[in-house]
Design a protein around this motif. Structure first.
Motif, PDB file in Angstrom:
ATOM      1  N   ASN A 190       0.811  -1.214   0.000  1.00  0.00           N
ATOM      2  CA  ASN A 190       0.000   0.000   0.000  1.00  0.00           C
ATOM      3  C   ASN A 190       0.842   1.260   0.000  1.00  0.00           C
ATOM      4  O   ASN A 190       0.520   2.227  -0.692  1.00  0.00           O
ATOM      5  CB  ASN A 190      -0.952   0.004   1.192  1.00  0.00           C
ATOM      6  CG  ASN A 190      -1.836   1.217   1.202  1.00  0.00           C
ATOM      7  OD1 ASN A 190      -2.225   1.707   0.151  1.00  0.00           O
ATOM      8  ND2 ASN A 190      -2.137   1.713   2.369  1.00  0.00           N
ATOM      9  N   LEU A 191       1.926   1.285   0.756  1.00  0.00           N
ATOM     10  CA  LEU A 191       2.742   2.491   0.832  1.00  0.00           C
ATOM     11  C   LEU A 191       3.339   2.831  -0.534  1.00  0.00           C
ATOM     12  O   LEU A 191       3.320   3.987  -0.956  1.00  0.00           O
ATOM     13  CB  LEU A 191       3.851   2.323   1.870  1.00  0.00           C
ATOM     14  CG  LEU A 191       4.717   3.551   2.099  1.00  0.00           C
ATOM     15  CD1 LEU A 191       3.879   4.725   2.586  1.00  0.00           C
ATOM     16  CD2 LEU A 191       5.805   3.241   3.093  1.00  0.00           C
ATOM     17  N   LEU A 192       3.831   1.843  -1.250  1.00  0.00           N
ATOM     18  CA  LEU A 192       4.409   2.081  -2.565  1.00  0.00           C
ATOM     19  C   LEU A 192       3.342   2.556  -3.552  1.00  0.00           C
ATOM     20  O   LEU A 192       3.574   3.491  -4.330  1.00  0.00           O
ATOM     21  CB  LEU A 192       5.093   0.823  -3.091  1.00  0.00           C
ATOM     22  CG  LEU A 192       5.768   0.953  -4.452  1.00  0.00           C
ATOM     23  CD1 LEU A 192       6.860   2.019  -4.405  1.00  0.00           C
ATOM     24  CD2 LEU A 192       6.335  -0.374  -4.879  1.00  0.00           C
ATOM     25  N   LYS A 193       2.174   1.923  -3.530  1.00  0.00           N
ATOM     26  CA  LYS A 193       1.087   2.333  -4.425  1.00  0.00           C
ATOM     27  C   LYS A 193       0.659   3.762  -4.141  1.00  0.00           C
ATOM     28  O   LYS A 193       0.416   4.540  -5.061  1.00  0.00           O
ATOM     29  CB  LYS A 193      -0.115   1.400  -4.268  1.00  0.00           C
ATOM     30  CG  LYS A 193       0.106   0.012  -4.798  1.00  0.00           C
ATOM     31  CD  LYS A 193      -1.114  -0.837  -4.552  1.00  0.00           C
ATOM     32  CE  LYS A 193      -0.897  -2.271  -4.954  1.00  0.00           C
ATOM     33  NZ  LYS A 193      -2.061  -3.111  -4.624  1.00  0.00           N
ATOM     34  N   SER A 194       0.551   4.108  -2.883  1.00  0.00           N
ATOM     35  CA  SER A 194       0.145   5.462  -2.520  1.00  0.00           C
ATOM     36  C   SER A 194       1.249   6.465  -2.812  1.00  0.00           C
ATOM     37  O   SER A 194       0.968   7.602  -3.201  1.00  0.00           O
ATOM     38  CB  SER A 194      -0.239   5.528  -1.045  1.00  0.00           C
ATOM     39  OG  SER A 194      -1.391   4.763  -0.808  1.00  0.00           O
ATOM     40  N   PHE A 195       2.509   6.057  -2.644  1.00  0.00           N
ATOM     41  CA  PHE A 195       3.620   6.964  -2.915  1.00  0.00           C
ATOM     42  C   PHE A 195       3.671   7.358  -4.382  1.00  0.00           C
ATOM     43  O   PHE A 195       4.061   8.482  -4.712  1.00  0.00           O
ATOM     44  CB  PHE A 195       4.949   6.352  -2.488  1.00  0.00           C
ATOM     45  CG  PHE A 195       6.101   7.287  -2.697  1.00  0.00           C
ATOM     46  CD1 PHE A 195       6.301   8.353  -1.830  1.00  0.00           C
ATOM     47  CD2 PHE A 195       6.963   7.122  -3.763  1.00  0.00           C
ATOM     48  CE1 PHE A 195       7.346   9.239  -2.023  1.00  0.00           C
ATOM     49  CE2 PHE A 195       8.013   8.001  -3.968  1.00  0.00           C
ATOM     50  CZ  PHE A 195       8.197   9.059  -3.092  1.00  0.00           C
ATOM     51  N   VAL A 196       3.271   6.446  -5.261  1.00  0.00           N
ATOM     52  CA  VAL A 196       3.222   6.768  -6.686  1.00  0.00           C
ATOM     53  C   VAL A 196       2.270   7.941  -6.913  1.00  0.00           C
ATOM     54  O   VAL A 196       2.487   8.761  -7.799  1.00  0.00           O
ATOM     55  CB  VAL A 196       2.787   5.538  -7.515  1.00  0.00           C
ATOM     56  CG1 VAL A 196       2.485   5.903  -8.947  1.00  0.00           C
ATOM     57  CG2 VAL A 196       3.850   4.458  -7.453  1.00  0.00           C
ATOM     58  N   LEU A 197       1.246   8.060  -6.090  1.00  0.00           N
ATOM     59  CA  LEU A 197       0.301   9.172  -6.209  1.00  0.00           C
ATOM     60  C   LEU A 197       0.773  10.427  -5.483  1.00  0.00           C
ATOM     61  O   LEU A 197       0.768  11.514  -6.045  1.00  0.00           O
ATOM     62  CB  LEU A 197      -1.069   8.753  -5.662  1.00  0.00           C
ATOM     63  CG  LEU A 197      -1.799   7.676  -6.438  1.00  0.00           C
ATOM     64  CD1 LEU A 197      -3.019   7.216  -5.670  1.00  0.00           C
ATOM     65  CD2 LEU A 197      -2.188   8.175  -7.801  1.00  0.00           C
ATOM     66  N   PHE A 198       1.193  10.294  -4.225  1.00  0.00           N
ATOM     67  CA  PHE A 198       1.504  11.515  -3.491  1.00  0.00           C
ATOM     68  C   PHE A 198       2.942  11.989  -3.678  1.00  0.00           C
ATOM     69  O   PHE A 198       3.246  13.150  -3.414  1.00  0.00           O
ATOM     70  CB  PHE A 198       1.127  11.432  -2.007  1.00  0.00           C
ATOM     71  CG  PHE A 198       1.979  10.558  -1.136  1.00  0.00           C
ATOM     72  CD1 PHE A 198       3.211  10.976  -0.693  1.00  0.00           C
ATOM     73  CD2 PHE A 198       1.510   9.331  -0.706  1.00  0.00           C
ATOM     74  CE1 PHE A 198       3.984  10.186   0.135  1.00  0.00           C
ATOM     75  CE2 PHE A 198       2.258   8.533   0.127  1.00  0.00           C
ATOM     76  CZ  PHE A 198       3.515   8.966   0.542  1.00  0.00           C
ATOM     77  N   GLY A 199       3.823  11.149  -4.183  1.00  0.00           N
ATOM     78  CA  GLY A 199       5.207  11.558  -4.431  1.00  0.00           C
ATOM     79  C   GLY A 199       5.315  12.675  -5.472  1.00  0.00           C
ATOM     80  O   GLY A 199       5.903  13.729  -5.196  1.00  0.00           O
ATOM     81  N   PRO A 200       4.759  12.486  -6.673  1.00  0.00           N
ATOM     82  CA  PRO A 200       4.819  13.573  -7.662  1.00  0.00           C
ATOM     83  C   PRO A 200       4.075  14.831  -7.210  1.00  0.00           C
ATOM     84  O   PRO A 200       4.512  15.943  -7.492  1.00  0.00           O
ATOM     85  CB  PRO A 200       4.144  12.974  -8.897  1.00  0.00           C
ATOM     86  CG  PRO A 200       4.258  11.513  -8.721  1.00  0.00           C
ATOM     87  CD  PRO A 200       4.213  11.260  -7.247  1.00  0.00           C
ATOM     88  N   GLY A 201       2.979  14.652  -6.506  1.00  0.00           N
ATOM     89  CA  GLY A 201       2.247  15.808  -6.001  1.00  0.00           C
ATOM     90  C   GLY A 201       3.066  16.601  -5.004  1.00  0.00           C
ATOM     91  O   GLY A 201       3.106  17.833  -5.054  1.00  0.00           O
ATOM     92  N   LEU A 202       3.750  15.901  -4.121  1.00  0.00           N
ATOM     93  CA  LEU A 202       4.594  16.564  -3.131  1.00  0.00           C
ATOM     94  C   LEU A 202       5.772  17.264  -3.812  1.00  0.00           C
ATOM     95  O   LEU A 202       6.102  18.409  -3.485  1.00  0.00           O
ATOM     96  CB  LEU A 202       5.097  15.548  -2.105  1.00  0.00           C
ATOM     97  CG  LEU A 202       5.998  16.080  -1.005  1.00  0.00           C
ATOM     98  CD1 LEU A 202       5.255  17.119  -0.164  1.00  0.00           C
ATOM     99  CD2 LEU A 202       6.476  14.940  -0.126  1.00  0.00           C
ATOM    100  N   ALA A 203       6.385  16.586  -4.785  1.00  0.00           N
ATOM    101  CA  ALA A 203       7.513  17.179  -5.504  1.00  0.00           C
ATOM    102  C   ALA A 203       7.082  18.449  -6.241  1.00  0.00           C
ATOM    103  O   ALA A 203       7.754  19.483  -6.186  1.00  0.00           O
ATOM    104  CB  ALA A 203       8.101  16.172  -6.483  1.00  0.00           C
TER     105      ALA A 203
END
Length: 73
Positions: free
Chosen positions: A23-36
């Motif tokens: 779950n963390l990896l799947k969610s990071f794909v979404l919130f990582g680019p948004g945070l960047a």
């Protein structure tokens, strides 16, 4: 707005899929680019780059892909 939306969708997904495998990896794909993107928008060079047509095209394509991915997971 797109950065905030991607960040929010990723964090909401993280909460609602608690306990799921990967779950963390799947969610990071979404919130990582948004945070960047959100962090880039706070810098002067980032603001100037975000006003270019190239950044708009990249944002539209990536935003669409992230939106589609958010429905698939």
């Amino acid at each position: 707005m797109g950065a905030y939306a991607a960040l929010a969708i990723g964090l909401i997904n993280l909460r609602y899929q608690t306990g799921a495998d990967g779950n963390l990896l799947k969610s990071f794909v979404l919130f990582g680019p948004g945070l960047a993107l959100l962090l880039i928008s706070f810098t002067q060079p980032g603001k100037m780059w975000l006003q270019s047509k190239t950044a708009a095209a990249i944002g539209i394509v990536c935003g669409g892909l992230l939106l589609a991915y958010s429905f698939l997971i």
